[in-house]
Design an enzyme around this catalytic site. Sequence first.
Site, PDB file in Angstrom:
ATOM      1  N   GLU A 174       0.811  -1.225   0.000  1.00 14.19           N
ATOM      2  CA  GLU A 174       0.000   0.000   0.000  1.00 14.19           C
ATOM      3  C   GLU A 174       0.841   1.269   0.000  1.00 14.19           C
ATOM      4  OE1 GLU A 174      -0.859  -2.693   1.725  1.00 14.19           O
ATOM      5  OE2 GLU A 174      -2.897  -3.161   1.065  1.00 14.19           O
ATOM      6  N   HIS A 187     -11.661  -5.351   8.768  1.00 14.06           N
ATOM      7  CA  HIS A 187     -12.312  -5.147   7.473  1.00 14.06           C
ATOM      8  C   HIS A 187     -13.653  -4.425   7.635  1.00 14.06           C
ATOM      9  CE1 HIS A 187      -9.515  -8.273   6.125  1.00 14.06           C
ATOM     10  NE2 HIS A 187      -9.879  -8.094   4.888  1.00 14.06           N
TER      11      HIS A 187
END
Lengths: 321, 328
Positions: free
Chosen positions: B62, B131
């Site tokens: 990322e 999540h």
Amino acid sequence: MTETETGTEVLLRDLCDMWRVRLLEEKIRDLRLNGDVVGSVHLCIGQEAGPVGACSALEPADALFATYRGHGWALARGVPAVGILAELLGRATGVNGGRGGSAYFSAPEYGFHGENSIVGGGAPLAVGAALAGRFDGTGRVALCVFGDGAMNQGSVHESMNFAAAFDLPVVFVCENNEYSELTPIRDMVRADVLADRARAYGILGERIDGNDPAVVRDRVGDAVQSAREGGGPVLLELMTARLVGHYIGDAEQYRQPGELERLAENEPIARLERTLRSAGTPEPEIEAARDDAAREIETATQEASAAPLADAEAVRRHVHA
Amino acid sequence: MPEIRKLSYGEAANAALRRALEERPEVLVYGEDVGVPGGVFGVTKGLRKQFGDRVFDTPISESAIIGSAVGAAMFGRRPVVEIMWTDFFLVALDQVVNQAANVRYVSEGRLTAPITIRTQQGVAPGSCAQHSQSLEAFFLHTPGIRVCMPVTAQDSYDLLLSSIACDDPVVVIENRTLYHGGKQEVSVGGPVAAIGGLRTRRSGTAATAVTWGAMSRQVVDAADVLAAEGQEVEVLETPWLDPFPWDEVLTSVAKTRRLVVAHEANRTGGFGAEVLARVAEAGIELAAPPVRVAVPDLRLPSAPGLAAAVVPAADDVTGALRQVVAAR
């Protein structure tokens, strides 16, 4: 370098360029100690061969990303000393109008895309500069500089692998001065040669003498050429040493007895002067290299100090488009 | 020429990306699994096939994804990158907060970082604590970063195109449950809207309800209940959180003097607190203490029953609205 230039002329110019960095750094140290410059200041005294050698291997369109120890890299890349000093002195004429300071200034018009105060934070940006070059057809190479400590940052690992995966023209230059801030790198990494990690990314890696500007120019030049021709990224580990603390005020308790004296033997300026002398270069030419640099830095300091302070009216601008 | 098409929330984002890639050669689209696989939520489906190397898959990195987008943007590209789940932003916040947000400011506008980072968030049954988070406040605390949260399929199309056209870094926070919201009529091909603005989902004078993202549905449902009880609530949905439509929101609150803010993010330090603070700073005298409807300050559970117990439902918003309307 022009074709008519002799080897000695090149070395004398290296010497002058290293003196420019050294004297700029000494001037900044003085300005910090007398309070004209404030805040954290990280000097590269002893490491001048890296920026001087590496920048002389770059084209104007190439992009350089440095670290918070970046004054020397900026100067070697062509950023005028007066703009750097004005920035550190908080003047309106500073390269970032006083917004960057010692550890986070940039001058994109000179191909100097910033220091970075986050260890390893510039590596992904360098990858992006190279990525853009793939699409705009410039063949731009990105040179990304970081210290030995940054070799343990995730962003640096990610960047090397990312650049390798896409054969991007990034030359990663690790300046190994053997200290990650105040901690010896040998205590933090089990392996000796950091450049060996290149193999794990499937790219070329090499440890070189980082205190010889000619060696640096030669090896960075090869890496730049290889990257530009599609050979993918390269990792070079420049062995060097800083002769001062991590920051001004660092008590340097991590040094061993006699260490600084030993390091001074190999410091790049004294070493190049010895080389030139033993090659028979006349003393006035060696002295002129220093004197030219001293004049430039002195003039730049006077001009920067006379500039108006940064404009507080403008401080709210440029947050958004 | 604009045309009306039936598209899902995700398909509308795909149409926006396709148009941006067609119209702007400097646009690149990349991220984890966005190229050949077309994205784990299918948003980038077919783009690789049509646009080749301008759409590509990356390593699971990322920091390198966001940071390389910043670097490429500094050199004239206009990257649209995907962070698959907003929770994954956290491993790369340096590149957003310390890098992207500073490019324009430090260079006094000589350099910019016009990147668009798409992500999705929200609580869904079975999603784990890594999540499920709603992290808009993280970005809103960073000057220099624009933030939007599409609610409708039309938003999904319009906000993404506006973000790509924006010369600032923009975080586009889509919502996972809205991907499955069915097809809606979407006007495509029209002019690209400026960033900012709000949508008045209901007008009224009994109270003001301010909301964004997936919580909008619950707020509108609650306002319908209040309307049936004879209380017309003004529902303000804010697709853009930066820039935020402060003038319109404060004007409405000054009119109704009763305020509920509803969001799916945790209560403490959530952007709802900022809305209450601005109302107080503006000197608006409220007829009832304001109420925040938010997820209580806890980690998010996975089991559907547990998740449902912590995420505000329409009933919670209804209760809050009744409370502020009833107070004297």
